[in-house]
Design a protein around this motif. Structure first.
Motif, short mmCIF file in Angstrom:
data_model
loop_
_atom_site.label_atom_id
_atom_site.label_comp_id
_atom_site.label_asym_id
_atom_site.label_seq_id
_atom_site.Cartn_x
_atom_site.Cartn_y
_atom_site.Cartn_z
N GLY A 186 -8.60 -4.30 13.34
CA GLY A 186 -9.31 -3.38 14.23
C GLY A 186 -10.08 -2.30 13.49
O GLY A 186 -11.18 -1.91 13.90
N SER A 187 -9.54 -1.82 12.36
CA SER A 187 -10.24 -0.73 11.65
C SER A 187 -11.58 -1.21 11.11
O SER A 187 -12.58 -0.49 11.18
CB SER A 187 -9.36 -0.19 10.51
N GLY A 188 -11.60 -2.45 10.61
CA GLY A 188 -12.85 -3.02 10.10
C GLY A 188 -13.85 -3.24 11.23
O GLY A 188 -15.05 -3.03 11.07
N VAL A 189 -13.33 -3.64 12.39
CA VAL A 189 -14.21 -3.88 13.54
C VAL A 189 -14.85 -2.57 14.00
O VAL A 189 -16.07 -2.48 14.20
CB VAL A 189 -13.41 -4.53 14.70
N HIS A 244 -12.68 4.37 6.39
CA HIS A 244 -11.79 3.93 7.47
C HIS A 244 -10.53 3.34 6.85
O HIS A 244 -10.61 2.41 6.05
CB HIS A 244 -12.50 2.87 8.32
N TYR A 245 -9.39 3.91 7.24
CA TYR A 245 -8.08 3.50 6.73
C TYR A 245 -7.81 4.28 5.44
O TYR A 245 -8.55 4.18 4.45
CB TYR A 245 -8.02 1.99 6.46
N ALA A 246 -6.74 5.04 5.45
CA ALA A 246 -6.48 5.97 4.34
C ALA A 246 -6.24 5.26 3.01
O ALA A 246 -6.64 5.75 1.95
CB ALA A 246 -5.28 6.84 4.70
N LEU A 298 -8.32 7.78 10.35
CA LEU A 298 -7.01 7.12 10.26
C LEU A 298 -6.90 6.14 11.43
O LEU A 298 -7.25 6.48 12.56
CB LEU A 298 -5.90 8.17 10.32
N HIS A 299 -6.39 4.95 11.15
CA HIS A 299 -6.40 3.91 12.19
C HIS A 299 -5.03 3.53 12.70
O HIS A 299 -4.93 2.87 13.73
CB HIS A 299 -7.13 2.68 11.68
N GLY A 300 -3.97 3.83 11.98
CA GLY A 300 -2.66 3.47 12.56
C GLY A 300 -1.65 3.08 11.52
O GLY A 300 -0.84 3.90 11.07
N TYR A 357 -11.75 8.23 20.03
CA TYR A 357 -11.17 6.95 20.47
C TYR A 357 -11.96 5.75 19.96
O TYR A 357 -13.15 5.84 19.66
CB TYR A 357 -11.15 6.90 22.00
N ASN A 358 -11.29 4.62 19.91
CA ASN A 358 -11.97 3.33 19.71
C ASN A 358 -12.97 3.15 20.87
O ASN A 358 -12.80 3.75 21.94
CB ASN A 358 -10.98 2.17 19.76
N PHE A 359 -13.97 2.32 20.65
CA PHE A 359 -15.01 2.18 21.67
C PHE A 359 -15.44 0.72 21.81
O PHE A 359 -15.09 -0.13 20.99
CB PHE A 359 -16.22 3.04 21.30
N SER A 380 -4.32 -11.30 17.98
CA SER A 380 -3.81 -10.38 16.94
C SER A 380 -3.80 -11.07 15.59
O SER A 380 -4.13 -12.26 15.47
CB SER A 380 -2.40 -9.89 17.27
N ASN A 381 -3.36 -10.31 14.58
CA ASN A 381 -3.23 -10.90 13.24
C ASN A 381 -1.82 -11.47 13.02
O ASN A 381 -1.43 -11.75 11.90
CB ASN A 381 -3.56 -9.86 12.16
N LEU A 382 -1.08 -11.63 14.10
CA LEU A 382 0.25 -12.27 14.07
C LEU A 382 1.15 -11.72 12.96
O LEU A 382 1.85 -12.48 12.28
CB LEU A 382 0.12 -13.80 13.96
N THR A 426 4.24 -1.13 17.89
CA THR A 426 3.43 0.09 18.02
C THR A 426 1.96 -0.28 17.88
O THR A 426 1.61 -1.29 17.26
CB THR A 426 3.83 1.14 16.97
N GLU A 427 1.11 0.53 18.48
CA GLU A 427 -0.35 0.41 18.34
C GLU A 427 -0.88 1.83 18.38
O GLU A 427 -0.59 2.57 19.33
CB GLU A 427 -0.99 -0.33 19.53
N SER A 428 -1.68 2.21 17.40
CA SER A 428 -2.23 3.57 17.45
C SER A 428 -3.15 3.72 18.66
O SER A 428 -3.23 4.76 19.28
CB SER A 428 -3.02 3.86 16.19
N PHE A 429 -3.86 2.65 18.98
CA PHE A 429 -4.78 2.65 20.12
C PHE A 429 -4.66 1.33 20.88
O PHE A 429 -4.35 1.30 22.07
CB PHE A 429 -6.22 2.86 19.64
N GLY A 430 -4.93 0.23 20.17
CA GLY A 430 -4.90 -1.09 20.82
C GLY A 430 -6.31 -1.55 21.18
O GLY A 430 -6.59 -1.82 22.35
N LEU A 431 -7.17 -1.64 20.16
CA LEU A 431 -8.56 -2.07 20.41
C LEU A 431 -8.60 -3.42 21.12
O LEU A 431 -9.44 -3.65 21.99
CB LEU A 431 -9.32 -2.14 19.08
N ALA A 432 -7.65 -4.29 20.78
CA ALA A 432 -7.64 -5.62 21.40
C ALA A 432 -7.46 -5.50 22.92
O ALA A 432 -8.07 -6.25 23.69
CB ALA A 432 -6.51 -6.46 20.79
#
Ligand code: GMT
Length: 377
Positions: A13-16, A91-93, A120-122, A173-175, A206-208, A282-288
């Motif tokens: 998600g962070s790359g997206v 994006h991503y620490a 920070l993405h999660g 937020y994610n968009f 997801s990335n399983l 857990t999901e920081s946001f849940g772009l999916a």
């Protein structure tokens, strides 16, 4: 503005988010330079104002671990100097914020004051970043960024709880770029290619990885399909794939599951779908989940992290405690059983997703950039 974007180029998600943000800025006339080890999966290199700079790490027999941060920070310095960038948005620490700080110091010696924005993405905070092996460096990098953003209120709270942070954190937020969803929301999907007329289509993307609790997806689906004829689309690849295939076989439902692998056409697959399952630890946001809602798909998720900020209980789907697959299956059956109820949830999901449109969220990033360039944040 001239902006460098540093991200992971893979399906995460962070790359997206980083890629969609960069492409949206470029479309609006800003010059965007992606700096990473591979072309990001959703990046359209033919678009105007987009540049891509690949980071190479040489193999050398002495190296047990390749020094990617060194190559990355050197590349950042090179690109900032060459193209006169004003901002590095990382994006991503891990390790991007740390490498950006090193680049900032190197550029300072050359008389260049580059501004660093860290998003920070999660998992860079909740799962990996707070591990004692990384914590000191992650905390340092956050505190030494010019601006720090998180993708939800929940992630902001986690960051402040897990680290000693001396900076303000801005939530952005994610968009969703709804342009990409116009076609699927206006066309009748050819769902008969996937399922019979009487079957509902359930999806998980997801990335399983273990944090996604893919075994719960199978468990929930198993319980739903006993009551409601349905198929499950499983999109993505990852370490839990073999385990869940075995689990599905043992439960006798392998023939009702389509393993789609990694896909660049998630929105098309969502178009077929009636219900999205996201039982993450857990999901920081849940772009999916947001992408599902933008494609009119209600969401059954856990109530952890930032998910309650995205999925509204009883409106766009339902929230349950982590691991409570009985409750998640019960809620799924409730939505799927009655076509009118399903249509209502689908409409609610789309309506709520619109709050997270690119048009609503992009101005927040632009404001951050303008503020940091003016040195006023
Ligand atoms: O979920 C993942 O494993 C991928 C991860 C990433 O860093 O690419 O996603 C995180 O960032 C997304 C974009 O901001 C968020 O929508 C996801 O919720 C977040 N994942 C987790 O917090 C587990």
């Amino acid at each position: 503005m001239k902006i460098g974007i540093v991200c992971y180029p893979t399906f995460g998600g962070s790359g997206v988010v980083a890629t969609e943000l960069g492409m949206a800025l470029a479309e609006r006339g800003h010059h965007v330079h992606f700096i990473t080890y591979k072309q990001p999966v959703r990046l359209d290199l033919i678009a105007n104002n987009i540049h891509f700079h690949e980071v190479f790490v040489e193999e050398y027999p002495l190296f047990h671990f390749q020094p990617y941060e060194l190559a990355l920070s050197s590349k950042m310095v090179e690109v900032v100097e060459m193209y006169g960038l004003e901002i590095l948005h990382v994006h991503y620490a891990i390790p991007h914020a740390y490498a950006a700080y090193m680049a900032k110091l190197m550029l300072k010696e050359k008389g260049i004051d580059i501004k660093v924005v860290t998003t920070l993405h999660g998992t860079d905070i909740t799962l990996v970043g707070s591990h004692p092996n990384y914590k000191t460096a992650v905390e340092f990098s956050i505190n030494n960024s010019d601006v720090v953003t998180t993708v939800s209120e929940s992630l902001k709270k986690d960051t402040l709880r897990l680290f000693n942070i001396r900076k303000d954190i801005k939530v952005i937020y994610n968009f969703i770029d709804f342009e990409q969803y116009l076609e699927i929301n206006s066309e009748e999907c050819k769902r008969h290619t996937i399922a019979n007329e009487n079957e509902r289509i359930i999806i998980h993307v997801s990335n399983l990885r273990p944090v996604k609790r893919a075994a719960d997806v199978i468990d929930i689906f198993y319980k739903i399909q006993k009551e409601i004829p349905s198929k499950l689309l499983l999109v993505g690849e990852g370490p839990d794939r073999e385990n869940i295939e075995s689990q599905a076989k043992a439960l006798g439902i392998l023939d009702k599951i389509l393993f789609m692998g990694n896909s660049n056409e998630v929105s098309k697959l969502l178009c077929y779908s009636d219900l999205f399952l996201l039982p993450s630890e857990t999901e920081s946001f849940g772009l999916a989940a947001l992408e599902a809602m933008a494609a009119r798909t209600p969401v059954i998720s856990t109530n952890s992290g930032g998910l309650p900020e995205v999925n509204i209980n009883g409106v766009t789907g339902f929230l349950s405690n982590v691991g409570d697959t009985d409750d998640m299956a019960k809620n799924g059956i409730y939505i799927l059983r009655d076509i009118e109820k399903l249509q209502q949830f689908k409409q609610n999901a789309l309506d709520h997703a619109k709050q997270f449109s690119l048009e609503n969220v992009l101005p927040d990033y632009k404001e951050v950039y303008r503020g940091v360039i003016a040195n006023c944040c």
